[in-house]
Every structure is written in structure tokens, then in C-alpha cells.
Write a protein that holds these residues in place. Structure first.
Motif, PDB file in Angstrom:
ATOM      1  N   ASP A 152      10.249   7.276  11.672  1.00  0.00           N
ATOM      2  CA  ASP A 152      10.320   5.819  11.586  1.00  0.00           C
ATOM      3  C   ASP A 152       8.951   5.177  11.808  1.00  0.00           C
ATOM      4  N   LEU A 153       8.191   5.698  12.764  1.00  0.00           N
ATOM      5  CA  LEU A 153       6.889   5.106  13.035  1.00  0.00           C
ATOM      6  C   LEU A 153       5.889   5.431  11.928  1.00  0.00           C
ATOM      7  N   THR A 154       6.059   6.559  11.261  1.00  0.00           N
ATOM      8  CA  THR A 154       5.211   6.854  10.109  1.00  0.00           C
ATOM      9  C   THR A 154       5.513   5.889   8.977  1.00  0.00           C
ATOM     10  N   ARG A 155       6.773   5.596   8.742  1.00  0.00           N
ATOM     11  CA  ARG A 155       7.121   4.596   7.724  1.00  0.00           C
ATOM     12  C   ARG A 155       6.495   3.245   8.066  1.00  0.00           C
ATOM     13  N   PHE A 156       6.548   2.877   9.336  1.00  0.00           N
ATOM     14  CA  PHE A 156       5.949   1.616   9.763  1.00  0.00           C
ATOM     15  C   PHE A 156       4.450   1.600   9.470  1.00  0.00           C
ATOM     16  N   THR A 157       3.726   2.663   9.840  1.00  0.00           N
ATOM     17  CA  THR A 157       2.273   2.662   9.647  1.00  0.00           C
ATOM     18  C   THR A 157       1.902   2.753   8.171  1.00  0.00           C
ATOM     19  N   VAL A 158       2.728   3.413   7.361  1.00  0.00           N
ATOM     20  CA  VAL A 158       2.484   3.407   5.919  1.00  0.00           C
ATOM     21  C   VAL A 158       2.579   1.980   5.382  1.00  0.00           C
ATOM     22  N   ASP A 159       3.603   1.254   5.783  1.00  0.00           N
ATOM     23  CA  ASP A 159       3.759  -0.134   5.332  1.00  0.00           C
ATOM     24  C   ASP A 159       2.564  -0.986   5.753  1.00  0.00           C
ATOM     25  N   VAL A 160       2.134  -0.824   7.009  1.00  0.00           N
ATOM     26  CA  VAL A 160       1.017  -1.627   7.513  1.00  0.00           C
ATOM     27  C   VAL A 160      -0.275  -1.270   6.783  1.00  0.00           C
ATOM     28  N   THR A 161      -0.562   0.017   6.671  1.00  0.00           N
ATOM     29  CA  THR A 161      -1.826   0.452   6.062  1.00  0.00           C
ATOM     30  C   THR A 161      -1.920   0.016   4.612  1.00  0.00           C
ATOM     31  N   MET A 162      -0.831   0.163   3.868  1.00  0.00           N
ATOM     32  CA  MET A 162      -0.874  -0.200   2.451  1.00  0.00           C
ATOM     33  C   MET A 162      -1.007  -1.698   2.257  1.00  0.00           C
ATOM     34  N   GLN A 163      -0.410  -2.484   3.149  1.00  0.00           N
ATOM     35  CA  GLN A 163      -0.561  -3.932   3.024  1.00  0.00           C
ATOM     36  C   GLN A 163      -1.985  -4.379   3.332  1.00  0.00           C
ATOM     37  N   LEU A 164      -2.567  -3.822   4.389  1.00  0.00           N
ATOM     38  CA  LEU A 164      -3.903  -4.247   4.784  1.00  0.00           C
ATOM     39  C   LEU A 164      -4.973  -3.688   3.855  1.00  0.00           C
ATOM     40  N   ALA A 165      -4.846  -2.414   3.502  1.00  0.00           N
ATOM     41  CA  ALA A 165      -5.902  -1.770   2.727  1.00  0.00           C
ATOM     42  C   ALA A 165      -5.760  -1.994   1.229  1.00  0.00           C
ATOM     43  N   PHE A 166      -4.506  -2.106   0.744  1.00  0.00           N
ATOM     44  CA  PHE A 166      -4.294  -2.164  -0.701  1.00  0.00           C
ATOM     45  C   PHE A 166      -3.627  -3.445  -1.176  1.00  0.00           C
ATOM     46  N   GLY A 167      -3.181  -4.296  -0.229  1.00  0.00           N
ATOM     47  CA  GLY A 167      -2.514  -5.519  -0.638  1.00  0.00           C
ATOM     48  C   GLY A 167      -1.135  -5.288  -1.225  1.00  0.00           C
ATOM     49  N   VAL A 168      -0.520  -4.143  -0.932  1.00  0.00           N
ATOM     50  CA  VAL A 168       0.781  -3.781  -1.487  1.00  0.00           C
ATOM     51  C   VAL A 168       1.736  -3.478  -0.344  1.00  0.00           C
ATOM     52  N   ASP A 169       2.949  -3.991  -0.422  1.00  0.00           N
ATOM     53  CA  ASP A 169       3.969  -3.729   0.591  1.00  0.00           C
ATOM     54  C   ASP A 169       5.006  -2.767   0.020  1.00  0.00           C
ATOM     55  N   PRO A 170       4.954  -1.475   0.378  1.00  0.00           N
ATOM     56  CA  PRO A 170       5.922  -0.520  -0.175  1.00  0.00           C
ATOM     57  C   PRO A 170       7.291  -0.600   0.484  1.00  0.00           C
ATOM     58  N   ASN A 171       7.370  -1.241   1.659  1.00  0.00           N
ATOM     59  CA  ASN A 171       8.629  -1.386   2.393  1.00  0.00           C
ATOM     60  C   ASN A 171       9.360  -0.047   2.517  1.00  0.00           C
ATOM     61  N   THR A 172       8.667   0.955   3.043  1.00  0.00           N
ATOM     62  CA  THR A 172       9.304   2.267   3.228  1.00  0.00           C
ATOM     63  C   THR A 172      10.356   2.236   4.329  1.00  0.00           C
ATOM     64  N   LEU A 173      10.290   1.215   5.207  1.00  0.00           N
ATOM     65  CA  LEU A 173      11.274   1.127   6.284  1.00  0.00           C
ATOM     66  C   LEU A 173      12.670   0.759   5.776  1.00  0.00           C
ATOM     67  N   GLU A 174      12.734   0.052   4.654  1.00  0.00           N
ATOM     68  CA  GLU A 174      14.024  -0.420   4.158  1.00  0.00           C
ATOM     69  C   GLU A 174      14.351   0.088   2.763  1.00  0.00           C
ATOM     70  N   THR A 175      13.490   0.946   2.216  1.00  0.00           N
ATOM     71  CA  THR A 175      13.703   1.434   0.856  1.00  0.00           C
ATOM     72  C   THR A 175      14.513   2.729   0.884  1.00  0.00           C
ATOM     73  N   PRO A 176      15.653   2.778   0.222  1.00  0.00           N
ATOM     74  CA  PRO A 176      16.408   4.030   0.153  1.00  0.00           C
ATOM     75  C   PRO A 176      15.804   4.969  -0.886  1.00  0.00           C
ATOM     76  N   GLY A 177      16.144   6.249  -0.782  1.00  0.00           N
ATOM     77  CA  GLY A 177      15.684   7.205  -1.784  1.00  0.00           C
ATOM     78  C   GLY A 177      14.248   7.623  -1.546  1.00  0.00           C
ATOM     79  N   PRO A 178      13.621   8.291  -2.520  1.00  0.00           N
ATOM     80  CA  PRO A 178      12.253   8.790  -2.362  1.00  0.00           C
ATOM     81  C   PRO A 178      11.272   7.648  -2.106  1.00  0.00           C
TER      82      PRO A 178
END
Length: 495
Positions: A152-178
Motif C-alpha cells: 500500500d505504501l509503495t502504491r502511495f509513493t508511486v502516485d506521489v512521485t509520478m505526480q511531482l516528477a511527471f505531472g501524471v496521477d496514475p492513482n495506483t491506490l484506487e485502480t483495479p487490475g494491473p
């Protein structure tokens, strides 16, 4: 402990016995390498040698020498070329493994993307992502579901890093599937395994773990390529604007006249930044959460501190609040002292150099033990014990106890100190404040202890919890009571 004689050669240093040809390969598990090296440092001293196949490595644990090595990077020391080689062959060779001018150019861009000014403007997004994690954990609590803390915390940091570094929100915390996080979590263990092989067999034949690594890297490449393409289109539609994130800055460099930054380089840099941003912070938070369950008295004190600061809010509401949690910071420092996600570092010399009376020729491979010094009695009083109080102002008469902060380098030191340390600490404070404010913790072991496991960085293995929504009228955590101090054998190596 044995110490080297003046001006010895690396092959004359003491060290454990290793059979011919393979050396110590069979004695060092890739997942437990740091523990083995620390045990040998106890026996053979601050400078000793080991062999991995035909390669001789020198292991350094003296904190003054380590400080000098870190301060003299990248001019006199670099990462072990094997690490760069393993990252390069899967196409992920960025800031973490870059050297020389490549590193200087990339670091300027990364530092700008992670500046305090950028973090201030980013804080509303961090709040929203923290609230997303809170909702996920509320759902787990309501359903009495087991929480895989690292996941869960890895999903959180992926969301944060991608938003700050790439301007993209992947929302891995709430996205089902791959999701992209599932690809990332396969790359670290695959690389760690390759760091400790006698020869690169996968270049001749692919075993199932190698094919799994290949699939994860290709999937990550596809994800990042989509992001890069969308960012290029956005920049083309809004010409004349300065970069707003790391990726836009890198694209501007790539398009600058005379730049030698290729599309493949861009893919490597962005992928490695994503890898570096998600694992280190997520695993640091995971270790801290684990220690919350071991030391409920401290957890209760942190909870009171958080309540006093932010109530009735459910989480940090303003950026300034993150700087007013002194006991939480002390607790985090103490966990990072005992459980740094980078307990050692593999380097090599770029020139002939002398270390503790031993002449190291150019190209000598080094293992630098970063955690070892921080647990020694001569640097921290009761170095084997977990004691957050050591990081707080001490009453009169207690100031003469050892507390050598130079031996504490969770983010490294010198020119190559981690550029993301301020972002990491902001994420840590935001998540832990939210956790303390809203949940009680119930550790679940399934008969397995939480142990240290290396996968490029050190993570807690088998860390699961059950969460219970907290009654905000209550301030008593539900963890089983335990002593406030624990020996390192219980609080470090055996967890």
C-alpha cells in the motif's frame, strides 16, 4: 578486532575463508548480504576483504573513512561498475547510476524538480493522495481485511512521485487490475539477484526469473513511453512555458540544440527516478509503522502530538504543520538509524587512494557499511537499543553521552546526498500523522517474523496489519504492550 597494518595491499587484508574460484558467493545470500557483511565487520575489523568469484572487494565500516568517501564522490569514488552494467542492460541507467558530467546535469534538473518551492506548490496534491490512502485503509478496516503495508505504501509513493516528477496521477491506490506499481516491484528483486551472480548467465540463457524481469521492464517502458508522449503533446500545445516538472525539464534538455540526450536516455532517466522515489520512501515508512506496533507507548505519545497539532482535521492540513512534530521526527530518526533502507553501498575507486593504511589501486571494489557505525556504542549511547529520546534535547548532565550524527547517514552525505530527502520526509510525516490520527494498529504475523530483505534497498518482509478505525475520543493504541528499549538482535537483524 583486527586492524590492517600500515600500507598493506588489499589482498593482504584479513577476511573470512572462501574456497578458490567462487570465494564467498555461497556465504552471502543476495537478500541477506548486508547482515553477513556486518557480522564479518564485528570479527575482522573496520577494513577487510572478501571475494565474489575472482573479484576481490574491500569492506569498510569506519565512519570517518565513510564520510571522506562520500564527500569525495564523484571525483574519487563511483558506484561499482557492476551496478551500472546491470541497470544499463535493462535500459534503466539514470541519476542513481550516472557518473561524471551526466550525473551533474541530471542532478541539477532533479534538484530543481524537488526544491522546497516546488514542494510547497505540490502540497495540495500530496494531501489529496494521503486522503486517498486513508480511504483505502478505512475500507480495509471496515472489511476486517489484512493490510500489506509495503504494497500500500509503495502504491502511495508511486502516485506521489509520478505526480511531482511527471505531472501524471496514475492513482495506483484506487485502480483495479494491473498497475505500474506491479511492474516496479518485480525489478528490484531481479536486479538484486543479478548483483550477486558469478557471471551473467542470462546473456546466454533466460531462466524464469529473468523472463519475469524482462516482462516487467517492457511493461514499465510502455507505461513511461505513454507518459512521455502525452507530455510532449502538452508542451507542443503550450509553447513558451517553462518546465513544471522533472519530465518537462528533461524534454527541454533533450530538444536543446547540441544535446546528446536520446529518447532511450530519457526513458532510462524517468524510469530510474520512479524506481528510486517509490521503494526508498515506502520501505522507510513501512519500517516506522512496524516499530509503531512494537512500541505502543511511543505510538501513543506521537498520537497525542498529532492530535494537539491538527485536530479536528484527519491529516496534515498545512505544509507548515509538517515541521512541528518533534517526537515523530525523533522516532523516525531512530528507526532510520536501525533500519536504513540503504545499509550498505557498493563503490569503487577512481584513483589510487589510501584507506586506513591500505593502498587501494584505481578500480578497487568497495562495500561501504553505512548502518554499522550508527549502531556502535562509541557513536550512539546504547547503540543496540531503540530510543527515540536520543534525538530530542537532553536535560543537563546527559549531554556527554555519545551521539555522533556524522555516523547517521540515511540519505547519504556529500555531493551525492539524496536530492529527494525533503520530499521523502514530507511524505513520511503526512502519512504517519494520518495513520496515528485515524487508526489503531493490530500486527498480524501468520507465524512469520518481520525480517530484513534486500532488493536493491532493504525492506521489511512479511509485514501485515489489521487496522481499526480509531474513536477520536480515545488516545490509547491497541498494540500489545512491549518494552521501550529493544536490543538490536530483536529490533534489527531478527525482525
Amino acid at each position: 578486532m583486527a586492524e590492517p597494518q600500515p600500507f598493506t595491499q588489499p589482498h593482504e587484508l584479513p577476511g573470512p575463508y572462501g574456497p578458490p574460484l567462487i570465494g564467498h558467493l555461497l556465504q552471502i545470500s543476495s537478500e541477506q548480504s548486508h547482515l553477513t557483511l556486518e557480522r564479518w565487520a564485528e570479527r575482522y575489523g573496520s577494513l577487510f576483504q572478501i571475494r565474489l568469484g575472482r573479484s576481490r572487494l574491500v569492506v569498510v565500516s569506519d565512519h570517518k573513512v565513510i564520510q571522506r568517501i562520500l564527500e569525495q564522490r564523484p571525483q574519487s569514488f563511483r558506484r561499482n561498475c557492476v551496478i551500472e552494467d546491470r541497470f544499463s542492460e535493462i535500459g534503466i541507467n539514470g541519476l542513481f547510476t550516472a557518473e561524471g558530467e551526466d550525473w551533474r546535469r541530471q542532478r541539477r534538473t532533479v534538484v530543481a524538480a524537488l526544491s522546497r518551492t516546488r514542494l510547497a506548490s505540490f502540497f495540495p496534491r500530496l494531501k489529496a493522495t494521503t486522503a486517498r490512502l486513508q480511504r483505502r485503509w478505512e475500507g480495509a478496516a471496515d472489511g476486517n481485511q489484512l493490510v500489506d503495508v509495503c504494497r500500500d505504501l509503495t502504491r502511495f509513493t508511486v502516485d506521489v512521485t509520478m505526480q511531482l516528477a511527471f505531472g501524471v496521477d496514475p492513482n495506483t491506490l484506487e485502480t483495479p487490475g494491473p498497475v505500474i506499481q506491479r511492474h516496479l516491484e518485480k525489478i528490484g528483486p531481479g536486479l538484486q539477484r543479478r548483483f550477486f551472480t558469478l557471471f551473467p548467465y542470462w546473456r546466454l540463457i533466460r531462466l524464469p526469473p529473468d523472463r519475469a524481469l524482462d516482462r516487467a521492464v517492457k511493461a514499465l517502458d510502455r507505461e513511461v513511453e505513454v507518459i512521455i508522449r502525452a507530455t510532449r503533446e502538452h508542451m507542443a500545445a503550450h509553447p513558451g512555458h517553462g518546465p513544471t516538472n522533472f519530465l518537462e525539464a528533461m524534454l527541454m534538455i533533450a530538444e536543446h540544440e547540441g544535446s546528446n540526450l536520446t529518447s532511450a536516455d530519457l526513458l532510462a532517466h524517468t524510469s530510474q527516478l520512479l524506481l528510486a522515489g517509490e521503494d526508498t520512501t515506502a520501505y522507510t515508512m513501512s519500517w516506522i509503522v512496524h516499530y509503531f506496533t512494537r512500541f505502543p507507548e511511543a505510538f501513543a505519545r506521537i498520537r497525542r502530538e498529532v492530535d494537539d497539532l491538527i485536530a479536528p482535521a484527519a491529516a496534515l492540513d498545512k505544509l507548515e504543520q509538517a515541521n512541528h512534530l518533534p517526537f515523530l521526527d525523533a522516532f523516525c530518526n531512530e528507526v532510520m538509524r536501525l533500519k536504513p533502507v540503504a545499509p550498505h553501498m557498493a563503490l569503487e575507486t577512481l584513483e589510487d587512494t589510501e584507506i586506513l593504511g591500505c593502498l587501494m589501486p584505481k578500480g578497487t571494489k568497495l562495500f561501504v557499511l553505512l548502518r554499522y557505525a550508527a549502531t556502535r556504542e562509541e557513536h550512539f549511547a546504547g547503540g543496540d537499543c531503540f530510543d527515540p529520546e536520543r534525538w530530542l534535547p537532553q536535560p543537563a548532565g546527559h549531554g556527554n553521552q555519545p551521539h555522533n550524527t556524522q555516523a547517521f547517514v540515511p540519505f547519504g552525505a556529500g555531493p551525492r546526498i539524496c536530492p529527494g530527502q525533503h520530499l521523502a520526509m514530507l511524505e513520511i510525516r503526512a502519512v504517519l500523522a494520518m495513520l496515528c490520527r485515524n487508526f489503531d494498529l493490530r500486527p498480524v504475523s501468520h507465524g512469520k517474523e518481520v525480517k530484513e530483505k534486500m532488493a536493491v534497498v532493504m525492506r521489511p518482509d512479511h509485514l501485515h496489519l489489521r487496522l481499526k478505525r480509531r474513536s477520536l475520543a480515545s488516545s490509547v493504541p491497541t498494540c500489545a504492550p512491549t518494552a521501550m528499549a529493544a536490543s538490536r538482535s530483536g529490533a534489527s537483524h531478527d525482525l
